[in-house]
Enzyme design. Structure first.
Site, PDB file in Angstrom:
ATOM      1  N   CYS A   1       0.798  -1.225   0.000  1.00  0.00           N
ATOM      2  CA  CYS A   1       0.000   0.000   0.000  1.00  0.00           C
ATOM      3  C   CYS A   1       0.833   1.278   0.000  1.00  0.00           C
ATOM      4  CB  CYS A   1      -0.969  -0.027   1.181  1.00  0.00           C
ATOM      5  SG  CYS A   1      -2.090  -1.434   1.050  1.00  0.00           S
TER       6      CYS A   1
ATOM      7  N   HIS B   1      -2.860   9.266   4.299  1.00  0.00           N
ATOM      8  CA  HIS B   1      -3.189   7.865   4.015  1.00  0.00           C
ATOM      9  C   HIS B   1      -4.669   7.650   4.344  1.00  0.00           C
ATOM     10  CE1 HIS B   1      -2.519   3.655   3.323  1.00  0.00           C
ATOM     11  NE2 HIS B   1      -2.954   3.329   4.526  1.00  0.00           N
TER      12      HIS B   1
ATOM     13  N   GLU C   1      -1.860   8.309  12.376  1.00  0.00           N
ATOM     14  CA  GLU C   1      -1.463   9.456  11.549  1.00  0.00           C
ATOM     15  C   GLU C   1      -1.657  10.768  12.285  1.00  0.00           C
ATOM     16  OE1 GLU C   1      -2.198  10.087   7.244  1.00  0.00           O
ATOM     17  OE2 GLU C   1      -3.558   8.424   7.542  1.00  0.00           O
TER      18      GLU C   1
ATOM     19  N   LYS D   1      -9.449   8.565   0.056  1.00  0.00           N
ATOM     20  CA  LYS D   1     -10.101   7.257   0.263  1.00  0.00           C
ATOM     21  C   LYS D   1     -11.523   7.399   0.805  1.00  0.00           C
ATOM     22  CE  LYS D   1      -5.747   4.833   1.093  1.00  0.00           C
ATOM     23  NZ  LYS D   1      -4.795   5.958   1.264  1.00  0.00           N
TER      24      LYS D   1
ATOM     25  N   HIS E   1      -9.856   2.374  -0.928  1.00  0.00           N
ATOM     26  CA  HIS E   1      -8.415   2.133  -0.866  1.00  0.00           C
ATOM     27  C   HIS E   1      -8.015   1.177  -1.989  1.00  0.00           C
ATOM     28  CE1 HIS E   1      -4.454   1.519   0.440  1.00  0.00           C
ATOM     29  NE2 HIS E   1      -4.632   1.023   1.652  1.00  0.00           N
TER      30      HIS E   1
ATOM     31  N   PHE F   1       1.039  -2.705   4.728  1.00  0.00           N
ATOM     32  CA  PHE F   1       1.405  -3.984   5.342  1.00  0.00           C
ATOM     33  C   PHE F   1       2.920  -4.174   5.194  1.00  0.00           C
ATOM     34  CE2 PHE F   1      -2.896  -6.398   4.721  1.00  0.00           C
ATOM     35  CZ  PHE F   1      -3.503  -5.499   5.562  1.00  0.00           C
TER      36      PHE F   1
END
Lengths: 432, 403
Positions: A179, A319, A330, A351, A356, A415
């Protein structure tokens, strides 16, 4: 961490954009629809039928490959996995947008392409598994399925098709860092140009993960949204009722070019790339520490590399995945780095509208920043209804805002514990 | 600016052996690690031989609770990383974790876990897919697990580019050190494609030799070649800033120079492969006549061998002494780990002043004038060129000079 001097190197600008997203197939449509704050997330009842907890997704509708590319130039492309098709379509757009299609004919060795993906052609893998096992009823039996099986796992396959069409004979490879992969590809391209290895690099990301294996894999670890609400509100970054991300798809490509090279050919310059930074949290493959330290570290690093003070950042495309952990992580990070200024920085999550799309999400974030620099409009974080006491920054909730952006930042987490950031500056002539 | 980094550690998890000593002894002895696959019953597959690793226990390198979450390709990478760090005599506690990176090539993720997840999904249903699938399957999983296992927090990246996946990682890793992103990098790659689904995936591209019995079927540049043989394993090299390696008195196996990457964008020819080699030589300030040995892709396919042989004969036509070595014939093609493994072989060959044999290649194809030896050769092999070439035509070349 150690302090480092980052030497003055060649400057890198962005001169082309291509995007195939659920809310726009082309930059203007994407920017328009982001600014409108419209959600493209829908429910898919089949997800509940197969036993998933989540039943929402975001997909590209009305994708007509032949309206994007001349199929005579890409033999067999219409039979390949959607991630290849989206990537090639977005790449064609970016090259056309940059007006580089003719330059490469006699200059190709100084031009390259780096693409990225998180899980590539998973739908093709799943289809072939069904074919070889009668949908899991038998052991895997060999049948002739052709090279589309392998090519759907080659994340540089769209890049290679584009390199051949446009005669880009410099580097052609791909990053697989999940990602963060889109902004990571941009970072690798940026390094190659800065260090004078190459003058022009396409950086792309392409993802088409919408298949049952992806859903099941992510659902079982509670990564996907299960908020009880209307489907279009299922992605709700920074909101108190957020519960996970909404899986999406699409491709994004930008053209990176050495500044003098771009100026010499009179290219349109969207922005300058000021820095790229990436760290690993060495904490957990998916969990994030609530204090936000790894993200704070990479944000500070990208500021240091760009030579910018925290208060100079005008916008952060976050993100903002809508998972409980990430959005707190965040927010904490921005407070650590920007301190009292954190509340003054508009932060928004693309998003919230289009979910996403794994690797390509961060490059769509980059394109969103380029739009904000160009149009002085910041798109909203939609579905922000219930304040979370711990997420208390300015998320540009629900309505777009007029706001001049000189320096914009993109953040991404993925990840494997990877966190990456990039900073972009409005290009204001050589005085910058 | 110095254009090279020091290589100070080698970690090998290879069909020929785990650890550099066993690997090297078996390689020089001409042993062939290509065997009939025994991990599962391959009798229904068109390919039944591969470079399979036997006797590897992940628990030798990992706690069980971690090992169970990971695919085999990550086990190999964690193990090779440990072997490389130990070989380099490095205690990562003494390093700023943000200055250390992991840069790996891996071609297509974790095949064991991918198959398991698919069967769980179709036989038992979506809620019964194992919870490790999401982090064990994707190609960056080994990078993630290595960074977590060893406390590494710097810039880490993983790459996919067919046979040049690992070469891509090394190409960018050298740059990351030279440009000040990292001081120390665990670079290399890992693969574990030996499952029914994985073998079919590779086979369907047409690159694999169809072999159900013949263990000597991987024959690079040979008249009787019929394709590549798959292998599995991981190789990790420790790359350090040259000054750092020198100042800590490290054992420097060799210096790895900035590589060059090109693409056959204008049709299949060997012009861009040549260009990658010429530029790699220039980055190391070497001429074609300085090269002692070339480790080519050696895919053992007609198309790839032809491009390589013709390009090498053209670029190095004035060099009358250089050898070609294809060690991967002894253990199979390791894709994401292949270039790092070639470099490990090159470093050990330079150190021991013995070039290992290229087994199986007996009858050079017509028109090929390549010095490939089926027996070990003594001599100086310190100036080495490594070239990798992907199926669709990405070429990466890099130079190593051993002290």
């Amino acid at each position: 961490m150690g302090t480092k001097k980052y030497a003055m190197k060649r400057r890198v600008v962005i001169t082309g954009i291509g995007i195939i997203a659920p809310n726009g197939q082309g930059k203007e449509e994407f920017w328009d629809n982001c600014a409108k704050g419209t959600s493209y997330i829908i429910s898919d009842p089949r997800m509940l039928e197969i036993g998933l907890k989540s039943s929402v997704l975001c997909k590209i509708k009305d994708f007509d490959l032949k309206s994007h590319v001349n199929l005579d130039h890409y033999e067999g492309l219409s039979d390949l996995d959607p991630f290849v098709q989206y990537g090639v379509a977005a790449g064609e757009q970016a090259i056309i947008d940059s007006c580089l299609a003719d330059v490469s004919n006699d200059y190709g060795e100084r031009m390259g392409i780096i693409f990225s993906s998180a899980i590539g052609g998973t739908p093709t893998f799943v289809n072939i598994f069904e074919d070889l096992t009668e949908s899991g009823k038998t052991h895997i039996q060999h049948k002739s399925v052709g090279s589309r099986f392998y090519n759907s796992g080659m994340f540089n396959y769209p890049a290679m098709l584009l390199a051949k069409k446009f005669n880009f004979s410099g580097p052609c490879t791909s990053v697989s860092t999940g990602c963060t992969a889109g902004v990571d590809a941009l970072g690798m391209a940026y390094h190659l140009i800065r260090s004078n290895e190459i003058d022009v690099m396409l950086a792309g990301a392409s993802e088409a993960p919408l298949t049952n294996l992806t859903y099941a894999t992510l659902d079982v670890i509670n990564a996907m949204s299960t908020t009880e609400c209307e489907p279009h509100k299922a992605s709700r970054p920074f909101d108190a009722k957020r519960s996970g991300f909404v899986i999406s798809e699409g491709a994004a490509v930008v053209v990176l070019e050495e500044l003098e090279h771009a100026l010499a050919r009179g290219a349109h310059i969207y922005a300058e790339v000021k820095s790229f930074a990436s760290v690993s949290n060495s904490h957990h493959m998916t969990d994030l520490p609530a204090d936000g330290v790894p993200m704070a570290t990479v944000v500070q690093l990208s500021l240091d590399k760009a030579g910018l003070a925290p208060k100079e950042i005008d916008y952060i495309n976050a993100h903002g995945s809508s998972t409980p952990q990430n959005d707190l992580f965040e927010t904490s990070a921005y407070k650590v780095v920007f301190k009292e200024h954190a509340k003054n920085i508009p932060i928004s999550s693309t998003k919230s509208m289009i979910g996403h799309s794994l690797s390509s999400a961060s490059l769509m974030g980059v394109i969103s920043v380029l739009g904000s620099i160009r149009r002085s409009v910041i798109h909203p974080t939609i579905n922000y209804e219930f304040p979370d006491n711990d997420c208390d920054l300015d998320y540009v909730s629900n309505k777009a805002r007029y706001h001049k952006v000189r320096y914009g930042m993109v953040t991404a987490s993925g990840f494997g514990g990877i966190h990456s950031t990039a900073i972009f500056a409005k290009y204001e002539g050589t005085a910058l | 600016m110095s254009k090279c980094v020091a290589i100070t550690g080698i970690g090998l998890v290879n069909p020929l052996g785990i650890g550099k000593k066993k690997f090297w002894d078996n390689l020089v002895a001409g042993k062939n690690a290509v065997q009939i696959i025994t991990r599962f019953d391959p009798k229904h597959l068109p390919v039944q031989v591969a470079g399979q690793i036997d006797g590897f226990n992940p628990k030798d390198f990992l706690p069980s609770r971690l090992a169970v979450k990971m695919d085999r390709f990550a086990h190999y990478a964690v193990a090779a990383s440990k072997l490389a760090l130990d070989d380099a005599d490095i205690d990562l506690q003494e390093y700023d974790p943000y200055r250390v990176g992991v840069w790996f090539g891996n071609n297509a993720g974790g095949w064991d876990i991918c198959e398991r997840g698919l069967f769980e999904l179709y036989r038992d249903g979506a809620p019964f897919v194992n919870p490790w699938q999401a982090t064990a399957w994707f190609p960056t999983s080994p990078q993630g697990y290595v960074s977590i296992t060893y406390g590494i927090k710097g810039m880490c990246k993983s790459f996919i580019c067919d046979r040049a996946s690992g070469a891509s990682a090394l190409y960018f890793a050298v740059r990351a050190i030279l440009e000040g992103e990292c001081d120390l990098i665990l670079a290399g790659g890992t693969e574990a494609p030996l499952t029914p689904f994985g073998i079919i995936c590779y086979y369907e591209t047409g690159v694999l030799a169809s072999s159900t019995q013949n263990l000597n079927v991987y024959r690079p540049f040979d008249k009787l070649r019929s394709g590549t043989v798959l292998g599995e394993g991981s190789t990790v090299l420790i790359l350090e800033k040259l000054e750092d390696a020198e100042s800590r008195g490290a054992n420097i196996y060799g210096k790895l120079y900035l590589g060059s990457m090109t693409t056959d964008a204008d049709g299949v020819n060997n012009k861009n492969y040549q260009y990658s080699q010429v530029r790699a030589l220039a980055n190391a300030n070497l001429s074609v006549d300085d090269i002692d040995v070339i480790y080519p892709e050696a895919a053992g396919t007609l198309a790839s061998d032809l491009v390589e042989a013709e390009a090498i004969q053209e670029v190095f036509r004035s060099n009358l002494k250089f050898h070609i070595a294809c060690p991967k014939a002894s253990y199979g093609h390791l894709y994401g780990a292949s270039t790092a493994t070639d470099i490990a072989v090159g470093l050990l060959a330079a150190k021991n002043q013995v070039l290992p044999p290229t087994i199986n290649t007996e009858f050079l194809d017509d028109g090929f004038d390549l010095n490939i030896q089926s027996q070990p050769v003594s001599g100086s092999f310190s100036n080495m060129l490594f070239s990798s070439r992907a199926r669709e035509g990405s070429n990466v070349s890099m130079l190593v000079i051993s002290n």
